[in-house]
Design an enzyme around this catalytic site. Sequence first.
Site, mmCIF file in Angstrom:
data_model
loop_
_atom_site.group_PDB
_atom_site.id
_atom_site.type_symbol
_atom_site.label_atom_id
_atom_site.label_comp_id
_atom_site.label_asym_id
_atom_site.label_seq_id
_atom_site.Cartn_x
_atom_site.Cartn_y
_atom_site.Cartn_z
ATOM 1 N N HIS A 179 119.101 29.102 45.737
ATOM 2 C CA HIS A 179 120.275 28.831 44.908
ATOM 3 C C HIS A 179 119.944 29.259 43.483
ATOM 4 C CE1 HIS A 179 123.759 25.852 43.889
ATOM 5 N NE2 HIS A 179 123.714 26.845 43.019
ATOM 6 N N GLU A 195 123.012 30.515 47.936
ATOM 7 C CA GLU A 195 124.035 29.577 47.478
ATOM 8 C C GLU A 195 124.334 29.829 46.005
ATOM 9 O OE1 GLU A 195 122.680 25.685 50.139
ATOM 10 O OE2 GLU A 195 122.324 25.717 47.973
ATOM 11 N N HIS A 210 122.421 18.526 51.923
ATOM 12 C CA HIS A 210 122.258 17.690 50.730
ATOM 13 C C HIS A 210 121.775 16.293 51.133
ATOM 14 C CE1 HIS A 210 122.798 17.690 46.327
ATOM 15 N NE2 HIS A 210 122.590 16.408 46.525
#
Length: 237
Positions: free
Chosen positions: A43, A70, A190
Amino acid sequence: MTNLSVNINKIATLRNARGENVPDVEKVAVDCESFGAQGITVHPRPDERHIRHSDVFALRPLVKTEFNIEGYPSPDFMDLVLKVKPEQVTLVPDAPDAITSNAGWDVVRHREFLSEIIDRLREAGIRSSVFVDPDVEMIKAAASTGADRVELYTKPYADDYPSDPEAAVAPYVAASVAAHKAGLGVNAGHDLSLVNLKFFHERVPYLNEVSIGHALISDALYLGLKEAINQYKNCLK
């Protein structure tokens, strides 16, 4: 079968703390795959506080499983992913200064914007995934954008799991069923951990992939990276 994608951002955070190349992000990615990970997630953020754009380019030829990038689809991010062409891009609604992802897209509000981004990804041959809360309305809206998958934001599940696992997982079961009916693949991520992943996997149908970073890397401090990946994969059997 549910694949495990290892998010290696925390490895880059540790490396950047000293400004050198220990630990080696590229070696860790290769090692994760050799230890059984079925994907590598990164990310990159605008301030490059962990994964840098240069890391993304360096990792592209090394990752032999699934490379998942991401990020918020800013012009810089889109330029990066269209050059690198990973297998999957996961679109998240993070502000540039966000510490970590903390909510899914309001896809109804941003439908037109996301549709345009997803069209560009499709033209480049890149699978798209939209980060969403476990909300059936948002999932149906995600399907209308032309997305290939959704990624379910699982922090609420992780927070509520210790007190009432069944109630915590129920919205995710409904969301996954709705996604499947809409023709979407289902990812999740997450705060999934060795504490709550097995139960989540047993209850949530149609789960293609989980992306796990912080908890897995933290566990690796005690277990070692190979054993941590093995234990997470065991949760997905």
